[in-house]
Design an enzyme around this catalytic site. Structure first.
Site, PDB file in Angstrom:
ATOM      1  N   ASN A   1      47.557  61.568  12.410  1.00  0.00           N
ATOM      2  CA  ASN A   1      46.099  61.498  10.813  1.00  0.00           C
ATOM      3  C   ASN A   1      46.263  62.522  10.421  1.00  0.00           C
ATOM      4  O   ASN A   1      46.880  63.569  11.138  1.00  0.00           O
ATOM      5  CB  ASN A   1      44.826  61.771  11.730  1.00  0.00           C
ATOM      6  CG  ASN A   1      43.459  62.123  10.691  1.00  0.00           C
ATOM      7  OD1 ASN A   1      44.458  62.008   9.353  1.00  0.00           O
ATOM      8  ND2 ASN A   1      42.391  61.599  11.240  1.00  0.00           N
TER       9      ASN A   1
ATOM     10  N   HIS B   1      45.140  66.121   7.264  1.00  0.00           N
ATOM     11  CA  HIS B   1      44.348  67.595   6.542  1.00  0.00           C
ATOM     12  C   HIS B   1      46.270  67.707   5.588  1.00  0.00           C
ATOM     13  O   HIS B   1      46.252  69.175   5.445  1.00  0.00           O
ATOM     14  CB  HIS B   1      44.628  68.040   7.437  1.00  0.00           C
ATOM     15  CG  HIS B   1      42.983  68.054   8.103  1.00  0.00           C
ATOM     16  ND1 HIS B   1      42.436  68.026   7.046  1.00  0.00           N
ATOM     17  CD2 HIS B   1      42.236  67.077   9.155  1.00  0.00           C
ATOM     18  CE1 HIS B   1      40.910  67.516   7.410  1.00  0.00           C
ATOM     19  NE2 HIS B   1      41.061  67.384   8.750  1.00  0.00           N
TER      20      HIS B   1
ATOM     21  N   HIS C   1      42.307  58.679   6.212  1.00  0.00           N
ATOM     22  CA  HIS C   1      40.701  58.268   5.676  1.00  0.00           C
ATOM     23  C   HIS C   1      39.958  58.662   4.368  1.00  0.00           C
ATOM     24  O   HIS C   1      40.575  60.102   4.238  1.00  0.00           O
ATOM     25  CB  HIS C   1      39.932  60.142   7.040  1.00  0.00           C
ATOM     26  CG  HIS C   1      38.337  59.115   7.068  1.00  0.00           C
ATOM     27  ND1 HIS C   1      37.659  59.867   7.031  1.00  0.00           N
ATOM     28  CD2 HIS C   1      37.438  58.189   6.291  1.00  0.00           C
ATOM     29  CE1 HIS C   1      36.259  59.333   7.017  1.00  0.00           C
ATOM     30  NE2 HIS C   1      36.396  58.576   6.201  1.00  0.00           N
TER      31      HIS C   1
ATOM     32  N   ARG D   1      37.957  58.896   2.225  1.00  0.00           N
ATOM     33  CA  ARG D   1      36.900  59.409   2.503  1.00  0.00           C
ATOM     34  C   ARG D   1      36.230  59.053   0.436  1.00  0.00           C
ATOM     35  O   ARG D   1      36.792  58.670  -0.063  1.00  0.00           O
ATOM     36  CB  ARG D   1      36.304  60.509   2.559  1.00  0.00           C
ATOM     37  CG  ARG D   1      36.912  61.020   3.648  1.00  0.00           C
ATOM     38  CD  ARG D   1      36.478  62.695   4.305  1.00  0.00           C
ATOM     39  NE  ARG D   1      34.941  62.756   3.922  1.00  0.00           N
ATOM     40  CZ  ARG D   1      34.459  63.133   5.775  1.00  0.00           C
ATOM     41  NH1 ARG D   1      34.875  63.041   6.314  1.00  0.00           N
ATOM     42  NH2 ARG D   1      33.093  63.273   5.316  1.00  0.00           N
TER      43      ARG D   1
ATOM     44  N   ARG E   1      38.010  63.699  -0.320  1.00  0.00           N
ATOM     45  CA  ARG E   1      38.202  65.323  -0.730  1.00  0.00           C
ATOM     46  C   ARG E   1      39.992  65.755  -0.134  1.00  0.00           C
ATOM     47  O   ARG E   1      40.374  66.427  -0.576  1.00  0.00           O
ATOM     48  CB  ARG E   1      37.532  65.884   0.243  1.00  0.00           C
ATOM     49  CG  ARG E   1      37.554  65.524   1.782  1.00  0.00           C
ATOM     50  CD  ARG E   1      36.229  66.347   2.448  1.00  0.00           C
ATOM     51  NE  ARG E   1      35.491  65.751   2.732  1.00  0.00           N
ATOM     52  CZ  ARG E   1      34.316  66.065   3.816  1.00  0.00           C
ATOM     53  NH1 ARG E   1      34.716  66.559   4.161  1.00  0.00           N
ATOM     54  NH2 ARG E   1      33.131  65.672   3.232  1.00  0.00           N
TER      55      ARG E   1
ATOM     56  N   GLU F   1      41.058  54.815   8.327  1.00  0.00           N
ATOM     57  CA  GLU F   1      39.431  54.636   8.767  1.00  0.00           C
ATOM     58  C   GLU F   1      38.537  55.026   7.252  1.00  0.00           C
ATOM     59  O   GLU F   1      39.137  55.444   5.968  1.00  0.00           O
ATOM     60  CB  GLU F   1      39.839  56.485   8.831  1.00  0.00           C
ATOM     61  CG  GLU F   1      40.071  56.373  10.552  1.00  0.00           C
ATOM     62  CD  GLU F   1      40.234  57.397  11.266  1.00  0.00           C
ATOM     63  OE1 GLU F   1      38.739  58.771  10.166  1.00  0.00           O
ATOM     64  OE2 GLU F   1      40.507  58.159  12.308  1.00  0.00           O
TER      65      GLU F   1
ATOM     66  N   THR G   1      34.384  64.339  10.572  1.00  0.00           N
ATOM     67  CA  THR G   1      33.387  62.565  11.416  1.00  0.00           C
ATOM     68  C   THR G   1      33.020  63.409  12.464  1.00  0.00           C
ATOM     69  O   THR G   1      33.146  63.545  12.990  1.00  0.00           O
ATOM     70  CB  THR G   1      33.704  61.437  11.503  1.00  0.00           C
ATOM     71  OG1 THR G   1      35.239  61.394  10.746  1.00  0.00           O
ATOM     72  CG2 THR G   1      33.157  60.596  11.495  1.00  0.00           C
TER      73      THR G   1
ATOM     74  N   GLU H   1      36.765  53.577  19.238  1.00  0.00           N
ATOM     75  CA  GLU H   1      37.677  54.582  19.500  1.00  0.00           C
ATOM     76  C   GLU H   1      35.877  55.171  19.710  1.00  0.00           C
ATOM     77  O   GLU H   1      35.414  54.986  18.855  1.00  0.00           O
ATOM     78  CB  GLU H   1      37.883  54.825  18.275  1.00  0.00           C
ATOM     79  CG  GLU H   1      38.613  56.232  18.856  1.00  0.00           C
ATOM     80  CD  GLU H   1      39.605  56.798  17.144  1.00  0.00           C
ATOM     81  OE1 GLU H   1      40.409  55.706  16.476  1.00  0.00           O
ATOM     82  OE2 GLU H   1      39.587  57.746  17.092  1.00  0.00           O
TER      83      GLU H   1
ATOM     84  N   HIS I   1      38.990  62.264  18.173  1.00  0.00           N
ATOM     85  CA  HIS I   1      38.275  63.712  17.321  1.00  0.00           C
ATOM     86  C   HIS I   1      38.285  65.290  18.762  1.00  0.00           C
ATOM     87  O   HIS I   1      38.209  65.020  19.644  1.00  0.00           O
ATOM     88  CB  HIS I   1      37.154  63.606  17.283  1.00  0.00           C
ATOM     89  CG  HIS I   1      36.704  64.339  15.755  1.00  0.00           C
ATOM     90  ND1 HIS I   1      36.500  65.190  16.449  1.00  0.00           N
ATOM     91  CD2 HIS I   1      36.524  63.859  14.929  1.00  0.00           C
ATOM     92  CE1 HIS I   1      35.899  65.981  14.668  1.00  0.00           C
ATOM     93  NE2 HIS I   1      35.798  64.939  14.227  1.00  0.00           N
TER      94      HIS I   1
HETATM   95  N1  PXP Z   1      39.698  59.396  15.015  1.00  0.00           N
HETATM   96  C1  PXP Z   1      38.278  59.311  14.352  1.00  0.00           C
HETATM   97  C2  PXP Z   1      38.101  58.136  13.746  1.00  0.00           C
HETATM   98  C3  PXP Z   1      38.659  60.391  13.248  1.00  0.00           C
HETATM   99  O1  PXP Z   1      37.383  60.337  12.136  1.00  0.00           O
HETATM  100  C4  PXP Z   1      39.148  61.581  13.326  1.00  0.00           C
HETATM  101  C5  PXP Z   1      38.855  62.575  12.105  1.00  0.00           C
HETATM  102  O2  PXP Z   1      39.344  62.086  10.854  1.00  0.00           O
HETATM  103  C6  PXP Z   1      40.215  61.197  13.825  1.00  0.00           C
HETATM  104  C7  PXP Z   1      40.233  60.348  15.380  1.00  0.00           C
HETATM  105  C8  PXP Z   1      40.972  62.656  14.052  1.00  0.00           C
HETATM  106  O3  PXP Z   1      40.516  63.856  14.749  1.00  0.00           O
HETATM  107  P1  PXP Z   1      40.868  65.615  15.200  1.00  0.00           P
HETATM  108  O4  PXP Z   1      41.570  65.470  13.600  1.00  0.00           O
HETATM  109  O5  PXP Z   1      39.710  66.227  15.325  1.00  0.00           O
HETATM  110  O6  PXP Z   1      41.909  65.038  15.207  1.00  0.00           O
END
Ligand code: PXP
Length: 252
Positions: free
Chosen positions: A11, A14, A47, A49, A53, A74, A105, A155, A198
């Protein structure tokens, strides 16, 4: 049931968070995606949003155009996001709950409470050839409803378990872990492909990789934090190695 290979989705949200802190074009989440793939990621997650953001609409378009591995988009189940995702045509869409005030999330999607609203989204996306995943907690009722809604993938939200592990709350961590183990089994038995994500880090990813029902992990925040110190390529390789160690225990 055969043990599927465990894919690693990275992901890149960030990287965009950092970029947006100064409003320019750097660091570029697409560059991060390309480095992650080069280092062994099997797919990229981002994602979009509602408040934009971190990831922006153009990031999604560029990710789709520029990466060679599957893009997992996402999004919240809103008409606007449906329109955008049908335009981008990612490999997969993961439907997530979204509240403006949350930092990330925070909980799973309530597919039991929202099945009537979710059904047309799942149908529209599936008709467009997009693989739909539902981000839910490892709750038997949620899992059974996900299967009834004919989403091919769930998931499992691992945030509660990961937080308890990191905070040293052993009893809570064990209870959350048992929920995940049971949920993964139930989902697989119901014919669902099972992903998890997550809050995962090297330790929790190695542990969860030992669940034979899992086909994919999606990891972001920890990866980008580590990447600040050792680089993204090295972080992806270390994560892959942790997952492989967890998976190898299945063979032993
Ligand atoms: N999976 C989903 C569906 C999420 O919403 C997120 C956070 O955006 C993640 C995985 C990744 O989580 P993390 O950034 O805490 O590794």
């Amino acid at each position: 049931m055969p043990v599927p290979p465990l894919r690693l989705g990275i992901n890149v949200d960030h990287v965009a968070t950092l970029r947006n802190a100064r409003g320019g074009a750097r660091p570029d989440p697409v560059r991060a995606a390309l480095i992650a793939i080069e280092a062994g990621a099997d797919g990229i997650t981002a994602h979009l949003r509602e408040d934009r953001r971190h990831i922006r609409d153009t990031d999604m378009e560029r990710l789709k155009a520029e990466i060679s591995k599957p893009l997992n988009f996402e999004m919240a189940a809103t008409p606007d996001m449906l329109r955008i995702s049908l335009g981008v045509k990612p490999h997969a869409v993961c439907l997530v709950p979204e509240r403006r005030e949350e930092l990330t999330t925070e909980g799973g999607l309530d597919v039991v409470g929202q099945h009537n609203a979710l059904a047309p989204f799942i149908a529209r996306l599936s008709d467009a050839g997009i693989r739909v995943s539902l981000f839910i907690s490892a709750d038997p009722q949620q899992i059974e409803m996900a299967a009834r809604l004919r989403a091919p993938v769930i998931e499992i939200h691992t945030g509660g378990w990961c937080d308890a592990v990191v905070d040293g709350h052993a009893a809570k961590a064990e209870a959350e872990w048992q929920r995940i183990v049971a949920g993964a089994k139930l989902a697989r038995a119901a014919g669902l492909e099972v992903h998890a994500g997550h809050g995962l880090d090297y330790q929790t990813s190695e542990t969860i990789a030992g669940l034979p029902e899992l086909a994919e992990l999606n990891i972001g925040y920890f990866m980008m934090g580590e990447a600040l110190f050792v680089g993204l390529g090295e972080t992806v390789r270390s994560m892959r190695a942790a997952m492989d160690r967890g998976r190898q225990r299945l063979a032993g």
